[in-house]
Design a protein around this motif. Structure first.
Motif, PDB file in Angstrom:
ATOM      1  N   UNK A  77      36.507  37.431  37.025  1.00  0.00           N
ATOM      2  CA  UNK A  77      36.250  38.778  37.523  1.00  0.00           C
ATOM      3  C   UNK A  77      34.952  38.827  38.304  1.00  0.00           C
ATOM      4  N   UNK A  78      35.002  39.528  39.421  1.00  0.00           N
ATOM      5  CA  UNK A  78      33.828  39.705  40.260  1.00  0.00           C
ATOM      6  C   UNK A  78      33.743  41.153  40.666  1.00  0.00           C
ATOM      7  N   UNK A  79      32.518  41.628  40.894  1.00  0.00           N
ATOM      8  CA  UNK A  79      32.354  43.006  41.341  1.00  0.00           C
ATOM      9  C   UNK A  79      32.882  43.192  42.755  1.00  0.00           C
ATOM     10  N   UNK A  80      32.923  42.088  43.537  1.00  0.00           N
ATOM     11  CA  UNK A  80      33.333  42.211  44.930  1.00  0.00           C
ATOM     12  C   UNK A  80      32.322  43.065  45.669  1.00  0.00           C
ATOM     13  N   UNK A  81      32.759  43.814  46.668  1.00  0.00           N
ATOM     14  CA  UNK A  81      31.835  44.671  47.408  1.00  0.00           C
ATOM     15  C   UNK A  81      32.085  46.134  47.143  1.00  0.00           C
ATOM     16  N   UNK A  82      33.232  46.482  46.603  1.00  0.00           N
ATOM     17  CA  UNK A  82      33.499  47.879  46.297  1.00  0.00           C
ATOM     18  C   UNK A  82      34.359  47.980  45.058  1.00  0.00           C
ATOM     19  N   UNK A  83      34.264  49.132  44.389  1.00  0.00           N
ATOM     20  CA  UNK A  83      35.205  49.469  43.339  1.00  0.00           C
ATOM     21  C   UNK A  83      34.979  48.760  42.023  1.00  0.00           C
ATOM     22  N   UNK A  84      35.986  48.879  41.161  1.00  0.00           N
ATOM     23  CA  UNK A  84      35.962  48.274  39.838  1.00  0.00           C
ATOM     24  C   UNK A  84      36.098  46.753  39.975  1.00  0.00           C
ATOM     25  N   UNK A  85      35.924  46.005  38.867  1.00  0.00           N
ATOM     26  CA  UNK A  85      36.002  44.544  38.953  1.00  0.00           C
ATOM     27  C   UNK A  85      37.292  44.054  39.591  1.00  0.00           C
ATOM     28  N   UNK A  86      37.177  42.980  40.364  1.00  0.00           N
ATOM     29  CA  UNK A  86      38.337  42.318  40.977  1.00  0.00           C
ATOM     30  C   UNK A  86      38.613  41.038  40.200  1.00  0.00           C
ATOM     31  N   UNK A  87      39.880  40.640  40.173  1.00  0.00           N
ATOM     32  CA  UNK A  87      40.241  39.376  39.530  1.00  0.00           C
ATOM     33  C   UNK A  87      40.447  38.330  40.616  1.00  0.00           C
ATOM     34  N   UNK A  88      39.559  37.365  40.677  1.00  0.00           N
ATOM     35  CA  UNK A  88      39.626  36.308  41.681  1.00  0.00           C
ATOM     36  C   UNK A  88      40.514  35.178  41.153  1.00  0.00           C
ATOM     37  N   UNK A  89      41.401  34.694  42.000  1.00  0.00           N
ATOM     38  CA  UNK A  89      42.282  33.589  41.634  1.00  0.00           C
ATOM     39  C   UNK A  89      41.506  32.278  41.782  1.00  0.00           C
ATOM     40  N   UNK A  90      41.317  31.581  40.683  1.00  0.00           N
ATOM     41  CA  UNK A  90      40.635  30.285  40.684  1.00  0.00           C
ATOM     42  C   UNK A  90      41.669  29.251  40.264  1.00  0.00           C
ATOM     43  N   UNK A  91      42.211  28.514  41.240  1.00  0.00           N
ATOM     44  CA  UNK A  91      43.324  27.625  40.908  1.00  0.00           C
ATOM     45  C   UNK A  91      42.847  26.236  40.488  1.00  0.00           C
ATOM     46  N   UNK A  92      43.797  25.417  40.067  1.00  0.00           N
ATOM     47  CA  UNK A  92      43.453  24.075  39.585  1.00  0.00           C
ATOM     48  C   UNK A  92      42.854  23.219  40.696  1.00  0.00           C
ATOM     49  N   UNK A  93      43.269  23.465  41.936  1.00  0.00           N
ATOM     50  CA  UNK A  93      42.686  22.730  43.053  1.00  0.00           C
ATOM     51  C   UNK A  93      41.205  23.024  43.200  1.00  0.00           C
ATOM     52  N   UNK A  94      40.818  24.279  43.014  1.00  0.00           N
ATOM     53  CA  UNK A  94      39.400  24.632  43.095  1.00  0.00           C
ATOM     54  C   UNK A  94      38.623  24.016  41.941  1.00  0.00           C
ATOM     55  N   UNK A  95      39.248  23.951  40.775  1.00  0.00           N
ATOM     56  CA  UNK A  95      38.566  23.291  39.663  1.00  0.00           C
ATOM     57  C   UNK A  95      38.331  21.819  39.995  1.00  0.00           C
TER      58      UNK A  95
END
Length: 609
Positions: free
Chosen positions: A217-235
């Motif tokens: 979860x990230x605050x992003x730039x606006x609004x309530x928390x956003x859920x960022x997709x962190x995939x296995x490739x990024x890991x």
């Protein structure tokens, strides 16, 4: 180098032997992190299995008085994976995970990863409306809640999309060996896992680079928390680029991490580096400045993860003859301020500072491979720093409609090119994803990720972090969304309008929250204690405004946007602001008027915010 310097050729040339010596690790790291082959099985589960084969009796995790070997930890996560499968969890299903820093958290995350389930890593400090939003956002099939957070979950349970049958309990105890009783109506995950097989699930070999691993979860730039997709490739990118190319641990090393594992810095950068070296991970439940170095010594740590605020708290501690009495040879993190960089290294005897720049949602990253001072290092992937018009909040474009790169020494907006090797996976919110992509930047049809951050080009492909743009500010090592704060404050009794922003407090890192508030009652009748109690219920502590400016009206633009620049500039300076200002002092349970005496004490650093 100072915070404004650029790298000279002699400085860079002096680092060439160091660069050459690290080439093998760099090449291996880039190869491991290359996820262009979408058919190759990869991921967190396989990384752990590799460690269990290479270093079965080595310490995987140390926590307080517990030590868990790689073989034990791998088998434990297999049991959890089988248990989740038996409960109906399948590849692609989201599982809300809310457990504080302890081995059970990483065991659950890995168990999910081994069957392709997505761990939605809920910020454990969230409460009330924000917590409810974060859980419902990802439409989880199950919630796995730590004993220490049951009450917070139950407070919002009636507003969640999950049913009572989807609640799984994890005791705050010694994993499988001592699984305490679950509350009535809850499934006891560790008791169930204790009866499951410890063999590797076949699904481990069906996980590919594009398969989601976590929601962070990230605050992003606006609004309530956003859920960022962190995939296995990024890991795998973090595992390769930090583990092999930058941090370079071995099986004799131990990394101490006291940052929350619901953030990518601890979870992907620090743990990925540990796994790459078959090293040991030392977990602290939370950060303590007074206990930090004794923990480091007790656990024989040779590395630790940091954020800038952590380093500031450490250097603010009274000097001790034992400050440099440690085995630490490398630290990895971000946000170490130029004002304390050199003194921190010298006082605590830190040879290497592996400062980096990355974001949970971003497609590029920088790493200080050459151990320069005051820089996030260099990036092996295509990026640009372009001129940015802060008044109009948009990148500058030339007469042909193309963006303009800054010159050496200048600051601008950092953007990362979206390619097969640097994809942008976006958010669960499609509109937010669309707004984060810039097109026709340097040529027609190209696409770049807008980081929302200002960086300075200091030469030789090195950059220096300058500031964040948009409606966020950073405080206590966390990104705070001003829109989220405004929404919560606006919902409080007798508040008609709120404008939130960040202001600098001397002797602190980042920006503290401040809100210009318009009331619909007389200020003498307003209950500031009740307001603070409500904010503490619905916002994490780091997001609660430290200062309140009580205004009759808020200046707006012609398009009815709040004019935040004058508010930020005035801050809490009572010499510039005629409106009443209130402050939440450390340890207090209400806001109090900001008097001249309190103002001077804050500026002098007498309060520890």
């Amino acid at each position: 180098m100072s915070g404004q310097d650029v790298i000279s050729f002699p400085q860079f040339a002096a680092k060439i032997p160091q660069l050459v010596s690290g080439v093998t690790g760099l090449i291996k790291g880039l190869k491991v992190g290359d996820t262009t082959d979408k058919t190759k099985p990869v991921g967190l589960g396989k990384c752990l299995q590799d460690c269990a084969r290479a270093n079965p009796q080595g310490t995987a995790i140390a926590f307080e008085n517990r030590e868990i070997s790689y073989r034990e930890f791998d088998e434990w996560t297999n049991r959890i994976a089988h248990c989740l499968q038996s409960a109906g969890i399948r590849k692609g299903d989201a599982v809300a995970v809310m457990i504080e820093n302890r081995p059970e958290l990483l065991a659950v995350i890995t168990g999910c990863a081994k069957i392709g389930a997505i761990s939605a890593l809920v910020n454990t400090s969230q409460r009330g409306k924000v917590l409810c939003h974060s859980i419902n956002l990802v439409e989880p099939k199950m919630a796995i809640i730590g004993e220490e957070l049951i009450e917070a979950y139950q407070d919002v349970e009636s507003t969640l999309s999950l049913t009572a049958d989807d609640r799984y309990f994890v005791a705050d105890s010694d994993g499988l060996k001592h699984p305490a009783s679950a509350p009535e109506g809850w499934h006891n995950l560790m008791q169930l896992a204790g009866r499951a097989s410890d063999a590797s699930p076949a699904t481990v070999d069906t996980i590919f680079p594009d398969d989601p691993c976590f929601y962070i979860y990230t605050s992003g730039t606006t609004g309530m928390p956003k859920a960022v997709v962190f995939n296995h490739g990024r890991f795998m990118k973090a595992y390769g680029s930090f583990g092999f190319a930058a941090v370079r641990l071995n099986s004799e090393d131990r990394m101490y991490v006291c940052m929350p594992f619901y953030h990518a810095t601890a979870l992907a950068v620090c743990w990925g580096s540990v796994l790459a070296g078959n090293a040991g991970l030392v977990i602290a439940r939370r950060f303590s400045a007074s206990r930090f170095w004794q923990d480091i010594r007790d656990h024989r740590a040779t590395a630790f993860g940091y954020v800038g605020e952590l380093c500031r708290y450490l250097i603010d501690q009274p000097p001790s003859p034992r400050d440099a009495d440690n085995q630490v040879r490398v630290i990895v993190g971000n946000g170490l301020r130029p004002t304390i960089w050199k003194s921190f290294k010298q006082r605590f005897g830190i040879p290497r500072v592996m400062e980096f720049y990355a974001s949970s949602e971003g497609n590029i990253g920088f790493t200080n491979l050459l151990n320069f001072d005051n820089t996030v290092g260099m990036c092996p992937f295509p990026y640009a720093i372009v001129q940015y018009d802060q008044e109009n909040e948009t990148p500058v474009r030339d007469r042909k409609g193309r963006m303009v790169r800054v010159r050496k020494g200048e600051a601008g907006l950092l953007i990362g090119e979206i390619t097969d090797k640097t994809p942008f996976h976006g958010y669960t919110d499609a509109e937010k994803t669309r707004k984060s992509i810039l097109t026709d930047v340097f040529e027609k049809g190209d696409a770049w990720f807008d980081t929302g951050d200002l960086m300075r080009d200091i030469g030789f492909k090195h950059a220096q972090f300058v500031d964040r743009l948009g409606d966020t500010f950073r405080w206590k090592g966390e990104n705070v969304s001003t829109t989220e704060v405004e929404r919560i404050v606006d919902g409080c009794d007798h508040v008609s309008e709120t404008v939130a922003y960040g202001v600098e407090i001397p002797h602190t890192n980042g920006r503290a929250g401040m809100a210009s508030v318009r009331l619909n009652c007389d200020i003498a009748a307003f209950d500031f204690q009740a307001l603070l109690a409500e904010l503490r219920r619905d916002l994490p502590a780091y997001a609660i405004p430290v200062f309140l400016r009580i205004s009759d009206d808020v200046e707006k633009t012609g398009t009815f946007k709040h004019k935040k620049a004058p508010l930020k500039q005035a801050g809490f300076d009572i010499h510039q602001v005629t409106d009443p200002i209130y402050v939440w002092l450390p340890g207090a349970d209400t806001y109090v008027p900001l008097t001249r005496e309190i103002h001077e004490a804050i500026l002098a650093g007498h309060y520890r915010f």
